[in-house]
Scaffold this active site. Structure first.
Site, PDB file in Angstrom:
ATOM      1  N   GLU A  97       0.442  -1.408  -0.078  1.00 35.46           N
ATOM      2  CA  GLU A  97       0.331   0.082   0.407  1.00 35.46           C
ATOM      3  C   GLU A  97       0.695   1.127  -0.105  1.00 35.46           C
ATOM      4  O   GLU A  97       1.801   1.184   0.573  1.00 35.46           O
ATOM      5  CB  GLU A  97      -0.953   0.037   1.324  1.00 35.46           C
ATOM      6  CG  GLU A  97      -1.791   0.941   1.458  1.00 35.46           C
ATOM      7  CD  GLU A  97      -3.364   1.617   0.754  1.00 35.46           C
ATOM      8  OE1 GLU A  97      -2.580   2.181  -0.384  1.00 35.46           O
ATOM      9  OE2 GLU A  97      -3.513   1.726   0.925  1.00 35.46           O
ATOM     10  N   ASP A 101      -3.665   5.959   5.823  1.00 35.26           N
ATOM     11  CA  ASP A 101      -4.320   7.435   6.707  1.00 35.26           C
ATOM     12  C   ASP A 101      -5.292   7.198   7.771  1.00 35.26           C
ATOM     13  O   ASP A 101      -4.869   6.662   9.018  1.00 35.26           O
ATOM     14  CB  ASP A 101      -4.647   8.228   5.503  1.00 35.26           C
ATOM     15  CG  ASP A 101      -5.195   9.451   6.191  1.00 35.26           C
ATOM     16  OD1 ASP A 101      -5.265  10.015   7.037  1.00 35.26           O
ATOM     17  OD2 ASP A 101      -6.159   9.930   5.420  1.00 35.26           O
TER      18      ASP A 101
HETATM   19  P1  5GP Z   1      -7.202   5.451   4.365  1.00 34.52           P
HETATM   20  O1  5GP Z   1      -8.811   4.419   4.424  1.00 34.52           O
HETATM   21  O2  5GP Z   1      -5.833   4.663   5.289  1.00 34.52           O
HETATM   22  O3  5GP Z   1      -7.478   7.004   5.580  1.00 34.52           O
HETATM   23  O4  5GP Z   1      -6.544   5.713   3.289  1.00 34.52           O
HETATM   24  C1  5GP Z   1      -5.951   5.245   2.251  1.00 34.52           C
HETATM   25  C2  5GP Z   1      -6.041   5.636   0.672  1.00 34.52           C
HETATM   26  O5  5GP Z   1      -6.391   7.260   0.756  1.00 34.52           O
HETATM   27  C3  5GP Z   1      -4.320   5.740  -0.035  1.00 34.52           C
HETATM   28  O6  5GP Z   1      -4.147   4.456  -0.625  1.00 34.52           O
HETATM   29  C4  5GP Z   1      -4.012   7.049  -0.297  1.00 34.52           C
HETATM   30  O7  5GP Z   1      -4.946   6.930  -1.935  1.00 34.52           O
HETATM   31  C5  5GP Z   1      -4.971   8.282   0.017  1.00 34.52           C
HETATM   32  N1  5GP Z   1      -4.139   9.107   0.630  1.00 34.52           N
HETATM   33  C6  5GP Z   1      -4.369   9.160   2.063  1.00 34.52           C
HETATM   34  N2  5GP Z   1      -3.707  10.109   2.364  1.00 34.52           N
HETATM   35  C7  5GP Z   1      -2.842  10.489   1.556  1.00 34.52           C
HETATM   36  C8  5GP Z   1      -2.356  11.537   0.592  1.00 34.52           C
HETATM   37  O8  5GP Z   1      -1.743  11.928   1.874  1.00 34.52           O
HETATM   38  N3  5GP Z   1      -1.913  11.903  -0.293  1.00 34.52           N
HETATM   39  C9  5GP Z   1      -2.290  11.469  -1.145  1.00 34.52           C
HETATM   40  N4  5GP Z   1      -1.855  11.577  -2.707  1.00 34.52           N
HETATM   41  N5  5GP Z   1      -3.722  10.052  -0.759  1.00 34.52           N
HETATM   42  C10 5GP Z   1      -4.028   9.676   0.331  1.00 34.52           C
END
Ligand code: 5GP
Length: 196
Positions: A97, A101
């Site tokens: 991955e 986040d």
């Molecule tokens: P989660 O489900 O962990 O909240 O989010 C994961 C996904 O959100 C990552 O695989 C990515 O696609 C997107 N994402 C989360 N934070 C960022 C960031 O700071 N920059 C970018 N470009 N995508 C992010």
């Protein structure tokens, strides 16, 4: 939005990926692994990682998911867009991955793959944000922990841009935009359906 400070330069990324590859080689001890890249953000990381594995026979496959509802924070509403073409039953699977986040995306993917009877599932993430609530997300191989910035580059995008940067940079509101401009930029992000 504009590209701001470089957070992790190319040489530091390269060293981090090499370290993870060595950890995987050590743990696999010659046993084959299936690397499952989460499209599209993990592609550069996955390719570099796979090339640095020296003793682990490796196969590759990909999953694509979308997180709907918000452009800046994961909604937890994760939809499978592209499934694997490989049967994971009995295999050592390593999910690759780009960034963790909230961890909701990974939680859903672990749930999904768990139903398919792999021998083992491990998580490999290039980045993990230091935010409240994601401490419990199990990351077996981690490149870097970062503060809560919106970052781009090395596969990570903003509206499909910046993926090809060879470093990780922070995306910032235009300084001259003022509050109005900042709100507009935020609104644009909020309406983006997918960040992949
Ligand atoms: P989660 O489900 O962990 O909240 O989010 C994961 C996904 O959100 C990552 O695989 C990515 O696609 C997107 N994402 C989360 N934070 C960022 C960031 O700071 N920059 C970018 N470009 N995508 C992010």
């Amino acid at each position: 939005m504009k590209l701001g400070q470089t957070l992790i330069d190319a040489a530091t990324l390269d060293a981090g990926v090499a370290r993870i590859a060595a950890e995987i080689d050590r743990d696999q001890a010659g046993r084959p692994a299936l690397l499952v890249g989460i499209l599209k953000g993990s592609i550069f990381f996955l390719c570099d990682l796979a090339k640095k594995l020296e003793t682990t026979p490796v196969s590759l496959d990909f999953l694509q998911v979308s997180s709907y509802g918000s452009g800046t924070k994961s909604s937890g509403n994760v939809r499978l867009q592209r499934d694997l073409s490989t049967d994971v039953a009995g295999r050592d699977v390593i999910i690759v991955e780009d960034i963790v986040d909230t961890g909701r995306t990974l939680t859903k993917i672990i749930e999904l793959l768990g139903t398919r009877h792999p021998k083992s599932v491990k998580i490999c993430a290039l980045l993990k944000k230091k935010i409240a609530g994601n401490e419990g997300i199990p990351v077996d191989y981690l490149g870097f922990t970062i503060d809560d910035h919106f970052v781009v580059g090395y596969g990570l995008d903003y509206a499909e841009m910046y993926r090809n940067l060879p470093f990780i940079g922070i995306l910032e509101p235009e300084p001259e935009a003022g509050n109005e401009g900042r709100e507009a930029a935020n609104a644009k992000r909020e309406t983006a359906e997918s960040r992949r």
